[in-house]
Design an enzyme around this catalytic site. Structure first.
Site, mmCIF file in Angstrom:
data_model
loop_
_atom_site.group_PDB
_atom_site.id
_atom_site.type_symbol
_atom_site.label_atom_id
_atom_site.label_comp_id
_atom_site.label_asym_id
_atom_site.label_seq_id
_atom_site.Cartn_x
_atom_site.Cartn_y
_atom_site.Cartn_z
ATOM 1 N N CYS A 127 0.846 -1.196 0.000
ATOM 2 C CA CYS A 127 0.000 0.000 0.000
ATOM 3 C C CYS A 127 0.887 1.254 0.000
ATOM 4 C CB CYS A 127 -1.003 -0.024 1.149
ATOM 5 S SG CYS A 127 -2.377 1.134 0.930
ATOM 6 N N HIS A 161 -3.712 -5.048 -0.470
ATOM 7 C CA HIS A 161 -3.314 -5.613 0.818
ATOM 8 C C HIS A 161 -3.357 -7.141 0.745
ATOM 9 C CE1 HIS A 161 -3.247 -1.969 3.383
ATOM 10 N NE2 HIS A 161 -4.086 -1.514 2.475
ATOM 11 N N GLU A 192 -2.519 -9.207 2.995
ATOM 12 C CA GLU A 192 -2.974 -9.742 4.285
ATOM 13 C C GLU A 192 -4.485 -9.709 4.428
ATOM 14 O OE1 GLU A 192 -2.599 -5.318 5.135
ATOM 15 O OE2 GLU A 192 -1.678 -6.815 3.809
#
Length: 216
Positions: free
Chosen positions: A88, A196, A198
């Site tokens: 990001c 992202h 994750e």
């Protein structure tokens, strides 16, 4: 393998740490994943991850507020050539400059600038938030899960600015949101994801595992 996720106060990084730990465990990769708050922890790592949430200038200021941290990140990535992943704003900081609330110098590892998202379709909201399909435009070992397997191609984005590389050879993947948005950049041992991993479920874990196996 030691994996340092640089913690410079940009937000709660536990979700990233847990995702890296889970990806390693699922794939049988022996990895110690730490939130690194000191330069020596970054220098001791085999792989470095630079996350980022918030404004471009604030994130860079957060790194520079920790004595020796920027130098440690640059030594690990540029001199020791450790595999490096920016996520990001961590990806955006790789640019020459960012145009968020003024003009601010970035790390300058990948030439280009970070500009406001201006969708061609005025019905589209900014920030760009949600799931979008990824399109690989340059082959890369870490992006193989996008080409093979059953993880899908959709990843989770949350951002108002986007990286525009000066050289198209550094663009690895794209997405579309009222226009083209660069989703991944890279050169040598350096890689950046605008999305992202994750938060991108099975695909994200597969990409993290590919990064952990990557040997630039």
């Amino acid at each position: 393998m030691k994996v340092a996720i640089v913690d410079y106060g940009s937000g709660n990084l536990r979700s990233a740490q847990k995702a890296f730990e889970r990806a390693a465990a699922d794939e049988g990769i022996a990895a110690e994943v730490m939130l690194a708050t000191r330069p020596e922890e970054v220098l001791a790592a085999d792989r470095v991850v630079l996350p980022g949430v918030g404004a471009f200038a604030d994130c860079l200021a957060g790194i520079e507020a920790i004595a020796g941290m920027r130098e440690a990140i640059e030594e690990a990535a540029l001199k020791k050539a450790r595999p490096f992943l920016g996520i990001c704003v961590g990806m955006q900081l790789l640019a020459t400059r960012g145009l968020e609330h003024g003009v601010h110098k970035g790390l300058g590892w990948i030439p280009g600038e970070v500009r406001p998202i201006e969708p061609g379709d005025k019905r589209l909201k900014v920030p760009h938030m949600g799931w979008n399909e990824l399109e690989v435009v340059q082959p890369h070992p870490v992006l193989l899960p996008l080409l093979h397997g059953e993880q899908g191609r959709h990843a989770y984005f949350v951002h108002s600015y986007h990286f525009v590389p000066a050289d198209s050879r550094h663009t690895l993947a794209l997405t579309h949101y009222g226009g083209i948005i660069v989703a991944a950049v890279g050169r040598d041992n350096i890689l950046g994801f605008q999305f992202h991993p994750e938060k991108s479920q099975r695909l994200g874990l597969a990409l993290i595992a590919a990064f952990l196996r990557w040997k630039p």
